[in-house]
Scaffold this motif. Structure first.
Motif, short mmCIF file in Angstrom:
data_model
loop_
_atom_site.label_atom_id
_atom_site.label_comp_id
_atom_site.label_asym_id
_atom_site.label_seq_id
_atom_site.Cartn_x
_atom_site.Cartn_y
_atom_site.Cartn_z
N LYS A 20 0.83 -1.20 0.00
CA LYS A 20 0.00 0.00 0.00
C LYS A 20 0.87 1.26 0.00
O LYS A 20 0.59 2.21 -0.74
N LEU A 23 2.27 1.83 -3.48
CA LEU A 23 1.27 2.41 -4.38
C LEU A 23 1.07 3.89 -4.11
O LEU A 23 0.98 4.69 -5.04
N LYS A 26 3.93 5.77 -5.50
CA LYS A 26 3.83 5.83 -6.96
C LYS A 26 2.87 6.94 -7.39
O LYS A 26 3.17 7.71 -8.30
#
Length: 126
Positions: A20, A23, A26
């Motif tokens: 998580k 992500l 990102k």
């Protein structure tokens, strides 16, 4: 048989949290809407789309011109064929009239010859 690396609940939970976080990182590093590189890429895409649309319009125009040319050519050929068939029909009618005129003339000539012979025979009898 159990695996050597026993993934317990805490290990799985830790792995999920790390995934998580990656992500989120990102998405945090993703380019923003006001990024000049993103704006340049968007402008390039729009230019490509406009060029593609212009090429399509040109193709459609050329195709339309070709269709119109073919229709005009077909109309000319049809008119020529119609004119030729009319000329042919006129020639056939003229030939039929000439044939009829010859037949009538031959018939009149035969009748005149017959009348001449009849008159000659009557003249001999008197």
């Amino acid at each position: 048989m159990r695996h050597a690396s026993d993934n317990g609940f805490a290990d799985r939970r830790k792995a999920a949290a790390e995934a998580k976080q990656q992500l989120l990182k990102k998405f945090a590093t993703a380019p923003k809407a006001d990024d000049p590189a993103l704006a340049a890429k968007l402008a390039e895409r729009q230019a490509n789309a406009a060029a593609r649309e212009a090429r399509r319009a040109e193709r459609d125009r050329l195709k339309q011109e070709e269709n119109e040319r073919q229709l005009a050519e077909a109309a000319a050929l049809t008119a020529a064929a119609e004119l030729e068939s009319k000329a042919e029909a006129t020639a056939r009618e003229e030939a039929a009239r000439e044939r009829i005129a010859r037949v009538v003339a031959d018939e009149a000539e035969r009748k005149a010859e017959r009348d001449r012979r009849y008159a000659a025979r009557k003249a001999r009898q008197r």
